[in-house]
Design an enzyme around this catalytic site. Structure first.
Site, PDB file in Angstrom:
ATOM      1  N   ASP A 109       0.003   5.134   4.697  1.00  0.00           N
ATOM      2  CA  ASP A 109      -0.304   4.262   3.565  1.00  0.00           C
ATOM      3  C   ASP A 109       0.929   3.387   3.355  1.00  0.00           C
ATOM      4  OD1 ASP A 109      -1.379   2.943   1.417  1.00  0.00           O
ATOM      5  OD2 ASP A 109      -2.044   4.753   0.371  1.00  0.00           O
ATOM      6  N   TRP A 110       0.720   2.273   2.673  1.00  0.00           N
ATOM      7  CA  TRP A 110       1.776   1.256   2.598  1.00  0.00           C
ATOM      8  C   TRP A 110       3.013   1.794   1.839  1.00  0.00           C
ATOM      9  CZ3 TRP A 110      -1.870   0.360   5.529  1.00  0.00           C
ATOM     10  CH2 TRP A 110      -2.130  -0.850   6.131  1.00  0.00           C
TER      11      TRP A 110
END
Ligand code: NOJ
Length: 782
Positions: A285-286
């Site tokens: 995930d970012w």
């Protein structure tokens, strides 16, 4: 010093988890103490099943790369000309064009000429596999035209453990693993049929937004999940998505058993890449990567949004100085990232990455049309079937040629202007809104006062070409019928014409990524409903709801004649609602969660866990309830909900008869014996029994019923959903519905054997129209 401190903290976490376990016989395996066991080395992808050809092509491709070029494939780069959420750089000398990764599971984010699709929760409420498939294919054909290689969805984590979870609406489908998994399976197959890769997220136990990310002085929340609960609840839909062939998994922000989601060797190396035979790659995930070599060894394959902080040159250095073997980098690139690219034919006539995703939409740009009129029906049906009719006193609905219709509530109108994806429907409040609200904090995320919602907020929010609001659709109907409308979208105590044939009160339930909801109902809307009902004898309540909404504050008022949960319907929201209200469509949605009477019925699972006590810097969320969430918990505690899981009314009536069970010839040995394939041991999917039943439409009009099958597995919850079939039936006609029960459907996770165990014994089988309306019962003897 730091490591001693962290040992103490982890030790204390274990202590707390043990206490929770001691009080709770549900979680009985031996290795769960809030710690994650190490599983190394990271298994190489081998090209299992239908991945074989893609792996051969990928090996050939990567054999031509330098170490630096390989490393470049493992991390995003800064890219300013497109609005892709993440970009992998091109390798021009080998004609590799790079890749675009873009949000999300409900439609393409941050661009034009794409559709605002019904959200995952609406798909969950439809209980319709075919619709889930068609929606997914229509949606990703837009991603493809826009040059998106990887669509960042569907979401099956959160599953929906916490009722106020901010992302339960996104593509959560349902907090029941079977329903969620079945719809995720169809969604992945539908998405990838267009050559776009599904990124199934957020792996795993990402059940609350509160403390999802580490902040200056507080770590990310640790979801402490025992092995049995992990397999029987949270992993289940991920397993279905992998079985469906998902090419990508996104690891999550939260910690799992005190180890970061993207550095957890047990969940990535152990469960995903070994037990489930996953052949694709894992993307962070970012910003969810918090270490370099350690994350590579734990099974992470690609970092977003940039590879440069921990990997990039540092990954090259780590290989050169011997801290990380080049084999691991080869596995990331050869066997996983590039194999994925070949697996979905992205080497062949795939649009240029990000071609339809200009970074500046307001500047002149070449428009790439993503929409296609052939999906109109799917968009509309998706909106309609996500509506659930919960109350219909004396057949108040459908409306019978009303002359005067009054419409109240902020959610009946479109927001004042096109809102961005970050705050759709919840933009800055006008002063007059504030004056009628109790407190501003009561508004944010509780409901969007500035207009209706067609999706929730954050990275999964919709971009849409237009918005059909309830008011606009009702006005069109008034034009056609010659009826007369009154409306007030602001006042909590509006003037109501008592001669109204119907008064529709429309509220919404807003939720967004980044924060959990502050409540499960709000005083403003409850007050508005009661005020209208005090004057109007036919008060019809509608919500567009991005999550469960409690209704006991008003539901027993004698003038509240009908209640509809519209969920998050996408761009055709108003049109779908009016077609149901006037009977052009017959409602067929069912609740994909329970609606309890009170917050206290959740026994603590209404709210997210907060950092507290000695864990204030290392928040702990102990999943000590085991598999007992939602209806499993309500059944175990004998709590009657207001509306049970699986409930939903129709304008017609169905009856159930003739239940039959047939055992197949498949082996009923205690454990599966076949080797690991993509999705797990192959014989987990053997069909051990088939149950059939007859459903008859005993009403006057055509309608669709969702026949549901629940199983009582010995030693487990009283009933667990293990089958559903939606059938459209003409009045007076009958259909036979058939449910196939696989080995996994009837098994429990054996934490000692580390396998699915099929017990000998008597299995209760129930079939009916909801989790508490189950007129047909039989048993299965294994
Ligand atoms: C963070 C969100 O958790 C994830 O769902 C999304 O895909 C990425 N940001 C990229 O926008």
């Amino acid at each position: 010093m730091v490591s001693i401190l962290s040992c103490i903290v982890i030790g204390l976490a274990s202590q707390q988890a043990r206490i929770a376990r001691a009080q709770d016989v549900i979680t009985s395996d031996d290795y769960f103490y809030g710690q994650s066991p190490p599983v190394y080395p990271s298994p190489n992808g081998t090209g299992l099943g239908n991945w074989a050809d893609a792996y051969i092509k990928a090996r050939n491709f990567v054999s031509q790369l330098t170490l630096e070029e390989k490393v470049n494939l493992t991390g995003g780069v800064s890219e300013t000309s497109t609005s892709c959420s993440g970009s992998i750089a091109a390798i021009p000398r080998l004609n590799f064009p790079g890749m675009c990764l873009s949000d999300a599971g409900n439609g393409v984010r941050s661009t034009d000429f794409v559709s605002g699709w019904p959200s995952g929760l609406s798909v969950g409420a439809s209980w319709n596999r075919d619709l889930a498939h068609a929606r997914a294919a229509g949606m990703t054909s837009e991603f493809r035209r826009k040059g998106v290689n990887i669509a960042l969805g569907p979401v099956v984590g959160p599953l929906g453990r916490v009722a106020m979870g901010g992302r339960n609406w996104e593509v959560g489908f349902s907090n029941d693993p079977y329903l969620c998994g079945a719809l995720a399976y169809e969604t992945v197959v539908g998405m990838q049929s267009t050559g776009v890769t599904a990124s199934v997220k957020h792996y795993i136990a990402n059940e609350q937004e509160t403390n999802r990310n580490p902040e200056a002085s507080v770590g990310a929340v640790s979801s402490n999940v025992d092995d049995k609960t992990m397999h029987e609840l949270y992993l289940w839909p991920f397993q279905d998505a992998i079985l469906a062939g998902a090419g990508n998994i996104m690891c999550s922000y939260n910690r799992l058993n005190n180890s970061h989601g993207c550095a957890n060797s047990k969940s990535l190396n152990g469960i995903l890449k070994t037990e489930l035979g996953f052949q694709g790659f894992v993307v962070s995930d970012w910003g969810a990567q918090h270490a370099g070599v350690a994350t590579a060894q734990a099974g992470l394959d690609m970092v977003m949004p940039r590879g440069s902080a921990f990997w990039g040159n540092n990954l090259t250095l780590a290989v050169k100085n011997g801290s990380l073997s080049e084999t691991r980098v080869d596995d990331m690139t050869t066997r996983r990232i590039i194999a994925m690219w070949y697996q979905f034919g992205q080497d062949d006539a795939f649009p240029e990455p990000g071609v339809g995703m200009p970074s500046e939409l307001s500047s002149p740009h070449e428009v790439v049309i993503g929409t296609n009129s052939s999906y109109k029906r799917v968009l509309f049906d998706g909106a309609v079937e996500g509506h659930v009719l919960l109350k219909n006193k004396d057949n108040a609905l459908p409306l019978k040629t009303p002359r005067i219709v009054s419409l109240f509530g902020y959610s009946a109108k479109a927001p004042d202007r096109y809102t961005t994806d970050e705050n759709i429907g919840n933009e800055a409040l006008a002063p007059e809104d504030i004056s009628i609200m109790e407190t501003k904090s009561n508004i944010i995320s509780q409901y969007a006062s500035n207009g209706t919602i067609i999706s929730g907020g954050g990275s999964g929010a919709n971009q849409f070409p237009y918005m059909s609001s309830p008011f606009e659709a009702l006005s069109q109907r008034a034009y056609e019928d010659g009826s007369f409308l009154y409306w007030d979208f602001h006042s909590s105590n509006p003037t109501v014409n008592a001669q109204s044939d119907a008064c529709i009160v429309d509220g919404n339930v807003y939720a967004t990524e980044g924060q959990d909801r502050p409540g499960l109902h709000d005083d403003f809307t409850d007050g508005l409903i009661l005020n209208v009902a005090s004057v109007c004898a036919n008060t019809i309540v509608v919500f567009q709801n991005a999550g469960v909404r409690l209704v006991d504050q008003f539901i027993d008022h004698p003038n509240v004649t009908a209640l509809i949960f519209g969920h998050v319907p996408g761009q055709d929201s108003g049109r779908a609602l009016i077609s149901i209200l006037y009977g052009d469509s017959n409602p067929s949605g069912k609740l994909p969660y329970s609606v309890p009477k009170n917050e206290s019925d959740y026994a603590g699972l209404d709210t997210p866990d907060q950092p507290e006590g000695i864990f204030v810097k290392f928040p702990q969320s102990n999943f000590s309830e085991g598999v007992y969430i939602d209806y499993r918990a309500l059944d175990a505690k004998n709590i009657t909900p207001r509306y049970e899981f699986g409930f939903g009314l129709s304008y017609t009536t169905f009856s159930f008869s003739d239940i039959k069970t047939t055992l197949s010839n498949s082996s009923t040995a205690a454990y599966p014996t076949q080797p690991i394939a993509v999705g797990g041991q192959k014989d987990l999917w053997d069909i051990l029994a088939t149950v059939t039943a007859t459903v008859t439409n005993i009403g006057e009009i055509t309608g669709a019923e969702v026949a549901q099958l629940y199983v009582g597995i010995p030693g487990g919850p009283a009933r667990q959903l293990r089958g559903f079939e939606k059938a459209t039936i003409q009045p007076g006609a009958s259909v036979t519905v058939s449910f196939s029960l696989t080995r996994r459907d009837l098994s429990t996770w054996d934490v000692v054997a580390q396998k699915w165990l099929l017990q000998r014994g008597t299995y209760e089988i129930h079939v009916g129209s909801s989790s508490r309306n189950l007129p047909l019962t039989t048993t299965l003897q294994l």
